[in-house]
Design an enzyme around this catalytic site. Structure first.
Site, PDB file in Angstrom:
ATOM      1  N   SER A   9     -35.945  55.443 104.081  1.00  0.00           N
ATOM      2  CA  SER A   9     -36.711  56.053 105.227  1.00  0.00           C
ATOM      3  C   SER A   9     -38.119  55.874 104.682  1.00  0.00           C
ATOM      4  O   SER A   9     -38.234  56.383 103.659  1.00  0.00           O
ATOM      5  CB  SER A   9     -36.542  57.561 105.340  1.00  0.00           C
ATOM      6  OG  SER A   9     -37.622  58.126 106.013  1.00  0.00           O
ATOM      7  N   HIS A  34     -35.695  52.247 107.744  1.00  0.00           N
ATOM      8  CA  HIS A  34     -35.538  53.598 108.780  1.00  0.00           C
ATOM      9  C   HIS A  34     -37.007  54.053 108.879  1.00  0.00           C
ATOM     10  O   HIS A  34     -37.735  54.305 108.068  1.00  0.00           O
ATOM     11  CB  HIS A  34     -34.630  54.806 108.209  1.00  0.00           C
ATOM     12  CG  HIS A  34     -34.455  56.041 109.068  1.00  0.00           C
ATOM     13  ND1 HIS A  34     -33.661  56.171 110.041  1.00  0.00           N
ATOM     14  CD2 HIS A  34     -35.121  57.162 109.083  1.00  0.00           C
ATOM     15  CE1 HIS A  34     -33.633  57.290 110.604  1.00  0.00           C
ATOM     16  NE2 HIS A  34     -34.570  57.823 110.019  1.00  0.00           N
ATOM     17  N   ASP A  36     -39.440  56.558 110.786  1.00  0.00           N
ATOM     18  CA  ASP A  36     -39.376  58.001 111.460  1.00  0.00           C
ATOM     19  C   ASP A  36     -40.583  58.047 112.395  1.00  0.00           C
ATOM     20  O   ASP A  36     -41.746  58.136 111.837  1.00  0.00           O
ATOM     21  CB  ASP A  36     -39.404  58.892 110.329  1.00  0.00           C
ATOM     22  CG  ASP A  36     -37.995  59.110 109.827  1.00  0.00           C
ATOM     23  OD1 ASP A  36     -37.073  59.425 110.565  1.00  0.00           O
ATOM     24  OD2 ASP A  36     -38.023  58.959 108.445  1.00  0.00           O
ATOM     25  N   MET A  38     -42.635  60.523 114.769  1.00  0.00           N
ATOM     26  CA  MET A  38     -42.863  62.005 115.269  1.00  0.00           C
ATOM     27  C   MET A  38     -44.165  62.019 115.983  1.00  0.00           C
ATOM     28  O   MET A  38     -45.116  61.701 115.811  1.00  0.00           O
ATOM     29  CB  MET A  38     -42.933  62.706 113.988  1.00  0.00           C
ATOM     30  CG  MET A  38     -41.815  62.507 112.630  1.00  0.00           C
ATOM     31  SD  MET A  38     -41.874  63.848 111.583  1.00  0.00           S
ATOM     32  CE  MET A  38     -40.610  63.116 110.415  1.00  0.00           C
ATOM     33  N   HIS A  67     -36.162  55.991 114.505  1.00  0.00           N
ATOM     34  CA  HIS A  67     -35.764  57.353 114.731  1.00  0.00           C
ATOM     35  C   HIS A  67     -36.930  58.040 115.480  1.00  0.00           C
ATOM     36  O   HIS A  67     -37.709  58.412 114.927  1.00  0.00           O
ATOM     37  CB  HIS A  67     -35.485  57.997 113.384  1.00  0.00           C
ATOM     38  CG  HIS A  67     -34.983  59.459 113.293  1.00  0.00           C
ATOM     39  ND1 HIS A  67     -34.690  60.253 112.316  1.00  0.00           N
ATOM     40  CD2 HIS A  67     -34.539  60.385 114.586  1.00  0.00           C
ATOM     41  CE1 HIS A  67     -34.134  61.503 112.649  1.00  0.00           C
ATOM     42  NE2 HIS A  67     -34.250  61.486 114.026  1.00  0.00           N
ATOM     43  N   MET A  69     -38.386  60.991 116.848  1.00  0.00           N
ATOM     44  CA  MET A  69     -38.419  62.536 116.874  1.00  0.00           C
ATOM     45  C   MET A  69     -39.796  62.711 118.001  1.00  0.00           C
ATOM     46  O   MET A  69     -40.596  63.251 117.556  1.00  0.00           O
ATOM     47  CB  MET A  69     -38.601  63.188 115.708  1.00  0.00           C
ATOM     48  CG  MET A  69     -37.105  63.010 114.758  1.00  0.00           C
ATOM     49  SD  MET A  69     -37.705  63.101 113.059  1.00  0.00           S
ATOM     50  CE  MET A  69     -37.924  61.275 112.699  1.00  0.00           C
ATOM     51  N   MET A 139     -28.087  64.691 111.896  1.00  0.00           N
ATOM     52  CA  MET A 139     -28.887  65.158 111.154  1.00  0.00           C
ATOM     53  C   MET A 139     -28.347  66.139 109.877  1.00  0.00           C
ATOM     54  O   MET A 139     -27.634  66.975 110.309  1.00  0.00           O
ATOM     55  CB  MET A 139     -30.289  65.765 111.665  1.00  0.00           C
ATOM     56  CG  MET A 139     -31.163  64.991 112.637  1.00  0.00           C
ATOM     57  SD  MET A 139     -31.757  63.624 111.669  1.00  0.00           S
ATOM     58  CE  MET A 139     -32.859  64.488 110.735  1.00  0.00           C
ATOM     59  N   ASP A 173     -28.819  61.699 108.075  1.00  0.00           N
ATOM     60  CA  ASP A 173     -30.182  61.500 107.522  1.00  0.00           C
ATOM     61  C   ASP A 173     -30.611  62.807 107.094  1.00  0.00           C
ATOM     62  O   ASP A 173     -30.608  63.769 107.922  1.00  0.00           O
ATOM     63  CB  ASP A 173     -30.917  61.101 108.933  1.00  0.00           C
ATOM     64  CG  ASP A 173     -32.450  60.855 108.528  1.00  0.00           C
ATOM     65  OD1 ASP A 173     -33.026  60.729 107.565  1.00  0.00           O
ATOM     66  OD2 ASP A 173     -33.134  60.505 109.647  1.00  0.00           O
TER      67      ASP A 173
HETATM   68  C1  DX5 Z   1     -36.620  63.779 108.547  1.00  0.00           C
HETATM   69  C2  DX5 Z   1     -36.446  62.441 108.745  1.00  0.00           C
HETATM   70  C3  DX5 Z   1     -36.001  61.743 107.621  1.00  0.00           C
HETATM   71  C4  DX5 Z   1     -36.432  61.899 106.388  1.00  0.00           C
HETATM   72  C5  DX5 Z   1     -35.508  61.776 105.046  1.00  0.00           C
HETATM   73  O1  DX5 Z   1     -37.120  64.498 109.693  1.00  0.00           O
HETATM   74  O2  DX5 Z   1     -35.738  62.068 109.849  1.00  0.00           O
HETATM   75  O3  DX5 Z   1     -35.582  60.262 107.732  1.00  0.00           O
HETATM   76  O4  DX5 Z   1     -37.351  60.793 105.897  1.00  0.00           O
HETATM   77  O5  DX5 Z   1     -36.120  62.252 103.925  1.00  0.00           O
HETATM   78  P1  DX5 Z   1     -35.198  62.534 102.759  1.00  0.00           P
HETATM   79  O6  DX5 Z   1     -34.324  61.383 102.342  1.00  0.00           O
HETATM   80  O7  DX5 Z   1     -36.175  62.786 101.884  1.00  0.00           O
HETATM   81  O8  DX5 Z   1     -34.541  63.847 102.988  1.00  0.00           O
HETATM   82 ZN    ZN Z   2     -35.112  59.890 110.135  1.00  0.00          ZN
END
Ligand code: DX5
Ligand code: ZN
Length: 223
Positions: A9, A34, A36, A38, A67, A69, A139, A173
């Site tokens: 990620s 990956h 993210d 948001m 991903h 969000m 998750m 994740d």
């Molecule tokens: C959280 C993200 C993850 C995050 C995971 O909302 O979806 O992908 O980056 O980070 P770690 O591996 O540090 O928990």
């Molecule tokens: Zn993620």
């Protein structure tokens, strides 16, 4: 048998050097990246969107696991496809029409993933959604931030899915690291997202190799 796929990620990387950080992970054995996305509405944080994904696209051939969000997942499908996303994973909590959204994603030329927050029952994806989707993401932290503690209590959802769908890609994740990988691997997850534990590792290649070995070994029990 679903094979191990390791997806660093980039949320945990140095964003000032996104290209170098992404290619560093690929050189160290990452299968996917990956990404993210948001929006500050679905989760209390803002990260990146299609413009950044588009800039990263020519830098690597890696599969982009996006991903999403976001509060309105159907709104960004075409933008992410044009930017070069390969998997579009939306949250089941963010839509009333998951089946139509999966079709929209497929029509845009991407794979469709469906994510489930820690407080959401896995029952909502069993049946039609899991059968149409290319991947289910369970998750193991509340979405929104990297570096949180792994929620072991989410793993029974992974197990339920793996028992029903032996060939499905099941992603976990949040909080994945050397001390939590066994729980996810044994539960049946084969796609491992990790931010902090990979970007912060002195030797990410070693950590990726251990993740892969543990997942591939555990997957043998489901044949
Ligand atoms: C959280 C993200 C993850 C995050 C995971 O909302 O979806 O992908 O980056 O980070 P770690 O591996 O540090 O928990
Ligand atoms: Zn993620």
């Amino acid at each position: 048998m679903p094979k191990a796929i390791i997806a660093p990620s980039v949320l945990a990387c140095d964003f000032a050097n996104l290209q170098a950080e992404a290619t560093r992970m690929v050189k160290n054995g990452a299968d996917w990246l990956h990404l993210d996305v948001m929006d500050g509405h679905f989760v209390p944080n803002i990260t990146m969107g299609a413009p950044i994904i588009k800039c990263l696209r020519p830098c690597t051939e890696a599969f982009f696991d996006c991903h999403m969000m976001v509060a309105e997942p159907s709104r960004w499908v075409e933008d992410i496809a044009k930017a070069g996303g390969n998997m579009y994973t939306f949250h089941i909590e963010a839509t009333k029409e998951p089946v139509a959204l999966i079709h929209q994603i497929h029509k845009a030329g991407m794979k469709a993933g469906v994510a489930v927050k820690p407080g959401t029952s896995v029952d909502v994806v069993l049946g039609e959604v899991a059968e149409l989707a290319d991947m289910i993401l369970i998750m193991t932290v509340e979405p929104g931030f990297g570096g949180q503690k792994y929620k072991e209590e989410c793993i029974p959802k992974v197990l339920t899915l793996r028992q029903k769908y032996p060939h499905l890609d099941i992603e976990v994740d949040g909080g994945l690291a050397l001390d939590t990988i066994d729980s996810s691997a044994q539960g049946g997850a084969n796609v491992i997202v990790a931010g902090t534990s990979l970007f912060g590792a002195p030797n990410p290649h070693e950590v990726i190799s251990i993740f892969k070995e543990k997942v591939n070994e555990a997957q043998k029990q489901w044949i």
